[in-house]
Design a protein around this motif. Structure first.
Motif, PDB file in Angstrom:
ATOM      1  N   ASN A   1       0.792  -1.082   0.090  1.00  0.00           N
ATOM      2  CA  ASN A   1      -0.049  -0.065  -0.160  1.00  0.00           C
ATOM      3  C   ASN A   1       0.946   1.095   0.067  1.00  0.00           C
ATOM      4  O   ASN A   1       1.874   1.221   0.543  1.00  0.00           O
ATOM      5  CB  ASN A   1      -0.858  -0.018   1.230  1.00  0.00           C
ATOM      6  CG  ASN A   1      -1.839  -0.861   1.089  1.00  0.00           C
ATOM      7  OD1 ASN A   1      -2.048  -1.713   0.067  1.00  0.00           O
ATOM      8  ND2 ASN A   1      -2.538  -1.299   2.347  1.00  0.00           N
ATOM      9  N   PRO A   2       0.561   2.281  -0.742  1.00  0.00           N
ATOM     10  CA  PRO A   2       1.147   3.598  -0.808  1.00  0.00           C
ATOM     11  C   PRO A   2       1.177   4.308   0.554  1.00  0.00           C
ATOM     12  O   PRO A   2       0.000   4.335   1.192  1.00  0.00           O
ATOM     13  CB  PRO A   2       0.608   4.438  -1.692  1.00  0.00           C
ATOM     14  CG  PRO A   2      -0.569   3.690  -2.276  1.00  0.00           C
ATOM     15  CD  PRO A   2      -0.958   2.338  -1.546  1.00  0.00           C
ATOM     16  N   VAL A   3       2.137   4.825   1.106  1.00  0.00           N
ATOM     17  CA  VAL A   3       2.123   5.635   2.189  1.00  0.00           C
ATOM     18  C   VAL A   3       1.484   6.920   1.717  1.00  0.00           C
ATOM     19  O   VAL A   3       1.188   7.427   0.751  1.00  0.00           O
ATOM     20  CB  VAL A   3       3.793   5.971   2.591  1.00  0.00           C
ATOM     21  CG1 VAL A   3       4.353   4.766   2.845  1.00  0.00           C
ATOM     22  CG2 VAL A   3       4.308   6.961   1.481  1.00  0.00           C
ATOM     23  N   ALA A   4       1.033   7.798   2.730  1.00  0.00           N
ATOM     24  CA  ALA A   4       0.320   8.862   2.615  1.00  0.00           C
ATOM     25  C   ALA A   4       0.938   9.791   1.369  1.00  0.00           C
ATOM     26  O   ALA A   4       0.069  10.314   0.822  1.00  0.00           O
ATOM     27  CB  ALA A   4      -0.037   9.650   4.065  1.00  0.00           C
ATOM     28  N   TYR A   5       2.206  10.202   1.755  1.00  0.00           N
ATOM     29  CA  TYR A   5       2.768  11.015   0.626  1.00  0.00           C
ATOM     30  C   TYR A   5       2.557  10.692  -0.536  1.00  0.00           C
ATOM     31  O   TYR A   5       2.283  11.619  -1.357  1.00  0.00           O
ATOM     32  CB  TYR A   5       4.395  11.378   0.937  1.00  0.00           C
ATOM     33  CG  TYR A   5       4.721  12.238   0.379  1.00  0.00           C
ATOM     34  CD1 TYR A   5       4.878  13.435   0.565  1.00  0.00           C
ATOM     35  CD2 TYR A   5       5.444  11.961  -0.946  1.00  0.00           C
ATOM     36  CE1 TYR A   5       5.406  14.533  -0.314  1.00  0.00           C
ATOM     37  CE2 TYR A   5       5.987  12.970  -1.867  1.00  0.00           C
ATOM     38  CZ  TYR A   5       5.986  14.036  -1.524  1.00  0.00           C
ATOM     39  OH  TYR A   5       6.586  15.340  -2.294  1.00  0.00           O
ATOM     40  N   ASP A   6       2.790   9.377  -1.026  1.00  0.00           N
ATOM     41  CA  ASP A   6       2.563   9.091  -2.402  1.00  0.00           C
ATOM     42  C   ASP A   6       1.044   9.105  -2.821  1.00  0.00           C
ATOM     43  O   ASP A   6       0.801   9.324  -4.032  1.00  0.00           O
ATOM     44  CB  ASP A   6       3.076   7.634  -2.710  1.00  0.00           C
ATOM     45  CG  ASP A   6       4.561   7.522  -2.911  1.00  0.00           C
ATOM     46  OD1 ASP A   6       4.941   8.379  -3.471  1.00  0.00           O
ATOM     47  OD2 ASP A   6       5.256   6.529  -2.558  1.00  0.00           O
ATOM     48  N   ARG A   7       0.188   8.812  -2.043  1.00  0.00           N
ATOM     49  CA  ARG A   7      -1.533   9.078  -2.216  1.00  0.00           C
ATOM     50  C   ARG A   7      -1.648  10.471  -2.444  1.00  0.00           C
ATOM     51  O   ARG A   7      -2.332  11.006  -3.555  1.00  0.00           O
ATOM     52  CB  ARG A   7      -2.330   8.772  -1.063  1.00  0.00           C
ATOM     53  CG  ARG A   7      -2.157   7.225  -0.716  1.00  0.00           C
ATOM     54  CD  ARG A   7      -2.698   6.652   0.460  1.00  0.00           C
ATOM     55  NE  ARG A   7      -2.312   5.322   0.859  1.00  0.00           N
ATOM     56  CZ  ARG A   7      -3.106   4.717   1.790  1.00  0.00           C
ATOM     57  NH1 ARG A   7      -4.241   5.238   2.285  1.00  0.00           N
ATOM     58  NH2 ARG A   7      -2.521   3.791   2.371  1.00  0.00           N
ATOM     59  N   ILE A   8      -1.056  11.538  -1.672  1.00  0.00           N
ATOM     60  CA  ILE A   8      -1.111  12.697  -1.935  1.00  0.00           C
ATOM     61  C   ILE A   8      -0.854  13.374  -3.281  1.00  0.00           C
ATOM     62  O   ILE A   8      -1.031  14.182  -3.887  1.00  0.00           O
ATOM     63  CB  ILE A   8      -0.902  13.780  -0.632  1.00  0.00           C
ATOM     64  CG1 ILE A   8      -1.532  13.458   0.595  1.00  0.00           C
ATOM     65  CG2 ILE A   8      -0.976  15.181  -0.786  1.00  0.00           C
ATOM     66  CD1 ILE A   8      -0.983  13.492   1.867  1.00  0.00           C
ATOM     67  N   LEU A   9       0.608  12.807  -3.373  1.00  0.00           N
ATOM     68  CA  LEU A   9       1.221  13.562  -4.590  1.00  0.00           C
ATOM     69  C   LEU A   9       0.872  12.986  -5.705  1.00  0.00           C
ATOM     70  O   LEU A   9       0.407  13.903  -6.620  1.00  0.00           O
ATOM     71  CB  LEU A   9       2.810  12.962  -4.538  1.00  0.00           C
ATOM     72  CG  LEU A   9       3.829  13.360  -5.820  1.00  0.00           C
ATOM     73  CD1 LEU A   9       4.073  14.705  -5.778  1.00  0.00           C
ATOM     74  CD2 LEU A   9       4.987  12.485  -5.605  1.00  0.00           C
ATOM     75  N   ALA A  10       0.112  11.694  -5.829  1.00  0.00           N
ATOM     76  CA  ALA A  10      -0.407  11.346  -7.072  1.00  0.00           C
ATOM     77  C   ALA A  10      -1.788  12.024  -7.222  1.00  0.00           C
ATOM     78  O   ALA A  10      -2.116  12.143  -8.447  1.00  0.00           O
ATOM     79  CB  ALA A  10      -0.485   9.835  -6.894  1.00  0.00           C
ATOM     80  N   THR A  11      -2.432  12.446  -6.133  1.00  0.00           N
ATOM     81  CA  THR A  11      -3.722  13.069  -6.463  1.00  0.00           C
ATOM     82  C   THR A  11      -3.662  14.577  -6.753  1.00  0.00           C
ATOM     83  O   THR A  11      -4.247  14.864  -7.648  1.00  0.00           O
ATOM     84  CB  THR A  11      -4.545  12.952  -4.934  1.00  0.00           C
ATOM     85  OG1 THR A  11      -4.671  11.791  -4.740  1.00  0.00           O
ATOM     86  CG2 THR A  11      -5.918  13.388  -4.799  1.00  0.00           C
ATOM     87  N   LEU A  12      -2.677  15.331  -6.283  1.00  0.00           N
ATOM     88  CA  LEU A  12      -2.516  16.561  -6.462  1.00  0.00           C
ATOM     89  C   LEU A  12      -1.910  16.628  -7.908  1.00  0.00           C
ATOM     90  O   LEU A  12      -2.548  17.533  -9.001  1.00  0.00           O
ATOM     91  CB  LEU A  12      -1.229  17.381  -5.896  1.00  0.00           C
ATOM     92  CG  LEU A  12      -1.610  17.413  -4.366  1.00  0.00           C
ATOM     93  CD1 LEU A  12      -0.663  17.754  -3.631  1.00  0.00           C
ATOM     94  CD2 LEU A  12      -3.049  18.271  -4.003  1.00  0.00           C
ATOM     95  N   GLN A  13      -1.060  15.631  -8.413  1.00  0.00           N
ATOM     96  CA  GLN A  13      -0.455  15.660  -9.770  1.00  0.00           C
ATOM     97  C   GLN A  13      -1.571  15.245 -10.722  1.00  0.00           C
ATOM     98  O   GLN A  13      -1.604  15.668 -11.917  1.00  0.00           O
ATOM     99  CB  GLN A  13       0.741  14.800  -9.788  1.00  0.00           C
ATOM    100  CG  GLN A  13       1.910  15.424  -9.153  1.00  0.00           C
ATOM    101  CD  GLN A  13       3.304  14.913  -9.093  1.00  0.00           C
ATOM    102  OE1 GLN A  13       3.566  13.636  -9.564  1.00  0.00           O
ATOM    103  NE2 GLN A  13       4.337  15.596  -8.931  1.00  0.00           N
TER     104      GLN A  13
END
Ligand code: F6P
Length: 423
Positions: free
Chosen positions: A347-359
């Motif tokens: 599972n992705p850590v929070a940072y990767d979820r957020i980065l991917a969502t914003l990008q």
């Protein structure tokens, strides 16, 4: 209205699903029709079996694995933020027949609820592949034809430097493909006029964090966490038995994962491609550092080796060579651990979820604000701000980095990756 498709390509990375989810939801929220292409560039080359047959498609295709369970069409039919997204709009998760429906079909219309729950799941649910056909011009022409057949006028590609190089090639060759398809009678004059311009946007999904001009790629932080967890576990055994461990980590030609893991775990020594030790003195300099640490009372020795530090011709020192030196010169009981694909999954850590969502959201905005005269962008992040820069430029710069590393010009390689780099 814009028909926007999203695909994931190359090695999977945690956060790719969050990127697909963001692209799909943002596209729908902005009034576009959203599509996903399964199995990366491979899916785009194959197209759908039920489309007018010019493109060869296999009789069966791998099923979509691990998709969340289907939901009730009625309850999903809700008004959200001024637009209505219905389950029926999407095809990804048709109740009870998902895999059956998708057999031989790669380009799939999706609705809001099709991507529910994606953000928390590792890998890529829409599939990826390392596609040989797309490396050839004929494969890219089939992909172009499939895009036009489905009326798709915008494409968001999430992948590493190889996948984005492919995206850049498709973009550069687009006028040539369209001309050839028209002359061949594969597309009509109307289609030629409508799809003259390919609107393509890149998202960098890779655990390697090797793309020039962006601080972080989608999935790199999660992989780093996996490595730190593994090294922490190994450290228990190392301390208990007073052993040495040589831990090999991924990263292809880039040492970012190894360097950051070494800092985060307090490793004793590391090997990265950007700073290869000289063949003459690597044994002595490593042994000096490690024996000093032992003299100071440390019960464990951890050496981290980037796969690129020994895979490339620059420096053929293998983890087993290092083990032999630790055993023979320092008398340490030494083991080699190759972390392999355990680093890439989960599972992705929070940072990767957020980065991917914003990008992902930014990618849709980039599609909608583009015009034929603006170059196709790649979405990045610099100093905590989401950025856009020309895809062509980012790809060329990343290839320059590889060349500089091959030429052992490490200062140039590092300053190409980060213009503010100081040696
Ligand atoms: O680019 C991501 C990556 O995991 C690299 O770190 C590694 O060298 C490579 O992919 C492994 O590729 P594959 O999964 O195709 O063996």
């Amino acid at each position: 209205r814009t028909r926007l498709a999203c695909l994931t390509s190359g090695g999977d990375s945690a956060g790719m699903n969050a990127a697909v989810r963001a692209v799909v939801k943002m596209a729908i929220a902005r009034g576009c029709e959203a599509y996903v292409v399964r199995e990366g560039w491979e899916g785009l080359v194959r197209g759908n079996q039920d489309a007018t047959a010019h493109v060869e498609t296999p009789a069966t295709s791998p099923p979509l694995a691990g998709a969340p369970t289907a939901i009730d069409p009625e309850t999903s039919k809700k008004k959200r933020g001024g637009f209505v997204a219905t389950y029926g709009e999407g095809e990804l998760l048709k109740e009870g027949e998902g895999e059956q429906t998708l057999r031989g079909r790669y380009i799939i219309r999706v609705g809001w609820d099709d991507v529910r729950g994606f953000a928390a799941i590792g890998g890529t649910l829409i599939g990826t592949a390392r596609c040989a056909a797309f490396r050839e011009i004929e494969g890219r022409r089939k992909a172009a034809l499939n895009l036009v057949r489905h009326g798709i006028d915008a494409l968001v590609v999430c992948g590493g430097d190889g996948s984005l190089t492919g995206a850049d090639k498709l973009r550069a060759e687009w006028p040539e493909h369209m001309q050839a398809l028209l002359e061949n009678g594969d597309i009509t004059q109307d289609q030629y006029d409508t799809y003259k311009h390919l609107n393509i946007v890149g998202l960098v999904g890779s655990i390697d964090n090797d793309m020039a001009g962006t601080d972080m790629t989608i999935g790199a932080t999660t992989a780093l966490h996996r490595i730190c967890d593994a090294v922490d576990s190994i450290s228990s055994t190392a301390s208990s038995h007073s052993r040495a461990f040589v831990v090999e980590v991924m990263g292809r030609h880039c040492g970012w994962l190894a360097l950051m893991a070494a800092i985060a775990t307090g490793a004793d020594y590391m090997f990265i491609p950007e700073r290869p030790p000289t063949a003459e003195d690597w044994q002595t300099s490593m042994c000096n550092v490690l024996s000093r640490h032992r003299d100071e009372g440390k019960r464990k020795t951890i050496v981290i080796v980037a796969e690129g530090a020994h895979d490339c011709n620059l420096n053929p020192i293998t983890p087993n060579d290092i083990k032999d030196v630790l055993t023979n010169r320092l008398g340490l009981d030494t083991r080699v651990t190759t972390l392999g694909h355990t680093q890439r999954g989960g599972n992705p850590v929070a940072y990767d979820r957020i980065l991917a969502t914003l990008q992902g959201a930014e990618a849709v905005e980039a599609v909608l604000s583009s015009n034929p005269s603006t170059p196709s962008p790649v979405i990045g992040i610099r100093e905590n701000k989401i950025t856009r820069r020309p895809l062509m430029e980012a790809v060329a710069q990343t290839q320059e980095v590889a060349k500089a590393i091959e030429a052992k010009d490490f200062t140039r390689a590092l300053s190409l990756r980060d213009p503010e780099f100081e040696d």
